[in-house]
Design a protein around this motif. Sequence first.
Motif, mmCIF file in Angstrom:
data_model
loop_
_atom_site.group_PDB
_atom_site.id
_atom_site.type_symbol
_atom_site.label_atom_id
_atom_site.label_comp_id
_atom_site.label_asym_id
_atom_site.label_seq_id
_atom_site.Cartn_x
_atom_site.Cartn_y
_atom_site.Cartn_z
ATOM 1 N N TYR A 71 0.890 -1.150 0.000
ATOM 2 C CA TYR A 71 0.000 0.000 0.000
ATOM 3 C C TYR A 71 0.938 1.212 0.000
ATOM 4 N N PHE A 98 1.742 5.481 -0.541
ATOM 5 C CA PHE A 98 1.145 6.789 -0.303
ATOM 6 C C PHE A 98 2.145 7.898 -0.645
ATOM 7 N N ARG A 147 2.895 1.031 3.512
ATOM 8 C CA ARG A 147 2.341 0.334 4.670
ATOM 9 C C ARG A 147 3.139 -0.929 4.911
ATOM 10 N N ASN A 156 -0.947 -2.277 11.300
ATOM 11 C CA ASN A 156 -0.172 -1.734 10.192
ATOM 12 C C ASN A 156 0.440 -0.396 10.550
ATOM 13 N N LYS A 157 1.584 -0.108 10.004
ATOM 14 C CA LYS A 157 2.199 1.182 10.194
ATOM 15 C C LYS A 157 2.676 1.690 8.846
ATOM 16 N N LEU A 158 2.974 2.954 8.782
ATOM 17 C CA LEU A 158 3.548 3.543 7.587
ATOM 18 C C LEU A 158 5.044 3.742 7.791
ATOM 19 N N PHE A 209 8.037 5.860 6.265
ATOM 20 C CA PHE A 209 8.202 7.050 5.434
ATOM 21 C C PHE A 209 9.603 7.132 4.858
#
Lengths: 115, 117
Positions: free
Chosen positions: B32, B34, B94, B103-105, B107
């Motif tokens: 996922y 972003f 993700r 879940n975490k993002l 960066f």
Amino acid sequence: DAGITQSPRYKITETGRQVTLMCHQTWSHSYMFWYRQDLGHGLRLIYYSAAADITDKGEVPDGYVVSRSKTENFPLTLESATRSQTSVYFCASNAGGGGTQETQYFGPGTRLLVL
Amino acid sequence: AQSVAQPEDQVNVAEGNPLTVKCTYSVSGNPYLFWYVQYPNRGLQFLLKYITGDNLVKGSYGFEAEFNKSQTSFHLKKPSALVSDSALYFCAVRALMFSGGYNKLIFGAGTRLAVHP
């Protein structure tokens, strides 16, 4: 619709003092997150919460404490502030549950200076 | 290890020209992806995401991103840059948490976009 808010926006404190940063969201999102942003490190996860009374550590939890007694609030406390905790702190939230609900939405940030 | 890389610290482009901000990732399972934008003294604003479906994703402010599974990339693009696009851009992926399946993002370090008149 206020979305996600943080307070204070700016804070100056001294080494050894306790500081609490507030985060409030109006979406009833299940998940909430605290990040710190530092030059050269990007965004790093401090703590997160999956629901009220459920919290867990992220990448850099040392020196921080969180609680979540209500779904909409997720305060972050620096128990004894150190200069290395000078940073910009961001709160975020998402609905969880997979798919499009994974998108995190961020607050405006709190700029903290520890002298 | 799950990670995101933004290979350019800064991208400079003239107003009206197309822009590309690069992002590559390494993640277990289906990604996922972003993109977020950060203006000075502001929080991160969501631009667009790829979850599944069409590899070309359209987002806010005329931005789009192309998911390339074979190259594990998710580059941000815009056909015609504006001076007001100047900001810090973050790519995120993700990743499953180490415990509990939350879940975490993750960066990237961010890319500063400077659009010159």
